[in-house]
Design a protein around this motif. Structure first.
Motif, PDB file in Angstrom:
ATOM      1  N   ARG A   1       0.927  -1.190   0.074  1.00 17.04           N
ATOM      2  CA  ARG A   1       0.030   0.006   0.077  1.00 17.04           C
ATOM      3  C   ARG A   1       0.845   1.231   0.060  1.00 17.04           C
ATOM      4  O   ARG A   1       0.472   2.339  -0.504  1.00 17.04           O
ATOM      5  N   TYR A   2       2.142   1.185   0.539  1.00 16.35           N
ATOM      6  CA  TYR A   2       2.987   2.392   0.791  1.00 16.35           C
ATOM      7  C   TYR A   2       4.109   2.414  -0.050  1.00 16.35           C
ATOM      8  O   TYR A   2       4.490   1.315  -0.332  1.00 16.35           O
ATOM      9  N   CYS A   3       4.580   3.543  -0.266  1.00 17.45           N
ATOM     10  CA  CYS A   3       5.935   3.743  -0.857  1.00 17.45           C
ATOM     11  C   CYS A   3       6.981   4.513  -0.275  1.00 17.45           C
ATOM     12  O   CYS A   3       6.719   5.269   0.834  1.00 17.45           O
TER      13      CYS A   3
ATOM     14  N   ARG B   1       1.514   6.913  -0.036  1.00 11.12           N
ATOM     15  CA  ARG B   1       0.687   5.963  -0.572  1.00 11.12           C
ATOM     16  C   ARG B   1       0.781   5.604  -2.208  1.00 11.12           C
ATOM     17  O   ARG B   1       0.734   6.508  -2.874  1.00 11.12           O
ATOM     18  N   VAL B   2       0.672   4.240  -2.398  1.00  6.04           N
ATOM     19  CA  VAL B   2       0.913   3.891  -3.704  1.00  6.04           C
ATOM     20  C   VAL B   2      -0.413   4.468  -4.638  1.00  6.04           C
ATOM     21  O   VAL B   2      -0.143   5.050  -5.765  1.00  6.04           O
ATOM     22  N   ARG B   3      -1.519   4.726  -3.986  1.00  5.32           N
ATOM     23  CA  ARG B   3      -2.723   5.085  -4.514  1.00  5.32           C
ATOM     24  C   ARG B   3      -3.312   5.884  -3.541  1.00  5.32           C
ATOM     25  O   ARG B   3      -3.684   5.517  -2.301  1.00  5.32           O
ATOM     26  N   ALA B   4      -3.967   6.773  -4.036  1.00  3.00           N
ATOM     27  CA  ALA B   4      -4.688   7.821  -3.114  1.00  3.00           C
ATOM     28  C   ALA B   4      -6.025   7.073  -2.623  1.00  3.00           C
ATOM     29  O   ALA B   4      -6.738   6.413  -3.358  1.00  3.00           O
TER      30      ALA B   4
ATOM     31  N   GLY C   1      -3.340  11.287  -0.076  1.00  6.36           N
ATOM     32  CA  GLY C   1      -1.878  10.382   0.002  1.00  6.36           C
ATOM     33  C   GLY C   1      -0.503  11.164  -0.011  1.00  6.36           C
ATOM     34  O   GLY C   1       0.415  10.640  -0.223  1.00  6.36           O
TER      35      GLY C   1
ATOM     36  N   LYS D   1       4.870  11.584  -1.689  1.00  6.96           N
ATOM     37  CA  LYS D   1       3.805  10.714  -1.880  1.00  6.96           C
ATOM     38  C   LYS D   1       4.079   9.478  -1.098  1.00  6.96           C
ATOM     39  O   LYS D   1       5.081   8.767  -1.492  1.00  6.96           O
TER      40      LYS D   1
END
Length: 345
Positions: free
Chosen positions: A72-74, A341-344, A323, A339
């Protein structure tokens, strides 16, 4: 090996592993459920085997939570640097707040302003921190927050006071109203009940209070016995999270009772915790001034290092519903936007 091919193979292996666990657990449940619910006793299953399976299941569930979080996260995804709006005439950026509409509020060391920026870092408004009336002078905001009704509130460590900006006063440009004297206010926030939260560094307390329409304080409450509280953030459950300079971050319930410390719950060693914020999932994000990192503490799973490099002296911090993570880097005199989160959501 080609990176795309390697990644595809890793994805396939992970999906197969999770699918195998799903099939096996479902097959075991189908076989065991009627026997355990209807048959007397437990056959040849021993107490030791039950405990052993429970421990393995707990460990496996933890591993799955960690995999889910890591997907989920980066990490270290710096997307923007927002320069200090005051320039280099004053100290570095100190406090940062992200409002619901994406506007960013920034304070800097020794600078008598609160700057309001767009989500992309463009200047929208500069609020001079100037007292009105006779003998009025400037004051220096340490940290900043915004109430749900849109009023800006700041902690003023030098004057030992909390100020709230009233845009609807009789003055054409609005005015700052001094709410109360506090020993040494550093961090400030607003909880879900519209109460203002203040981290009182010198007295080792967190104060909370509501304001009526005439800016009079209501329901004043203090939480004592903290070790150098610095920054504070509301939590989703109505409580709050506060960082302590002496090396911990504590979480309190909506009744102002201590829920846990992150160092104990997650077995995490902090250096010098600074900015804290809570995202829309209820995860707690903490900037560590000494280690120059930002870690995310999820509800389930192990801590995740979101920022491992590129920070010099992180101070205040905020996260948006899109995100993005805003870190006031005093040492680099800018707000760094990551950024995370991989996706908001």
């Amino acid at each position: 090996m080609d990176y795309t091919l390697e990644t595809s193979q890793q994805k396939e292996k992970l999906l197969k592993t999770i699918y195998s666990l799903q099939l096996k657990s479902f097959a075991t449940l189908q076989a065991a459920s009627p026997l355990l619910s209807r048959q007397r006793g437990m056959g040849m299953v021993t107490q030791h085997q039950v405990h052993q399976l429970a421990d393995k299941a707990k460990s496996l569930c933890g591993d799955l939570d960690n995999i889910k979080n890591l997907l989920r996260y980066c990490q270290d995804d710096l997307v923007q640097r927002i320069p200090n709006p005051t320039g280099s005439c004053y100290g570095g950026v100190r406090g940062v707040h992200c409002s619901r509409d994406g506007s960013i509020y920034v304070t800097a060391e020794s600078a008598p302003w609160v700057h309001v920026l767009s989500s992309t870092g463009h200047m929208l408004q500069a609020l001079p921190c100037q007292q009105t009336g006779k003998g009025g002078g400037t004051f220096l905001p340490e940290d900043v927050t915004v109430t749900h009704s849109g009023m800006v509130a700041v902690a003023d460590m030098v004057s030992e006071a909390i100020w709230v900006f009233n845009p609807h006063s009789g003055h054409s440009k609005g005015e700052w109203i001094k709410i109360r004297n506090v020993g040494s206010p550093r961090g400030i926030g607003v909880d879900s009940m519209e109460k203002i939260l203040v981290a009182d560094y010198a007295q080792g307390q967190v104060h909370s209070f509501a304001l009526d329409h005439a800016f009079k304080m209501l329901n004043v409450h203090s939480v004592p016995n903290l070790q150098g509280p610095r920054y504070i953030s509301p939590a989703l459950n109505g409580g709050f999270v506060v960082s302590e300079e002496c090396g911990d971050v504590k979480v309190f319930t909506n009744s102002r009772k201590l829920l846990c410390s992150l160092s104990s719950k997650y077995k995490h060693h902090f250096g010098n915790p600074a900015g804290v914020c809570v995202d829309m999932d209820g995860s707690i994000l903490v900037a560590d001034e000494q280690h120059r990192t930002v870690h995310l503490f999820p509800k389930h799973g192990s801590p995740i290092c979101l920022v491992s490099s590129g920070l010099r002296r992180p101070a205040g911090m905020a996260c948006s519903s899109f995100g993005h993570l805003f870190v006031a880097d005093t040492g680099d005199n800018c707000v760094k936007v990551f950024k995370y989160r991989v996706r908001a959501p």
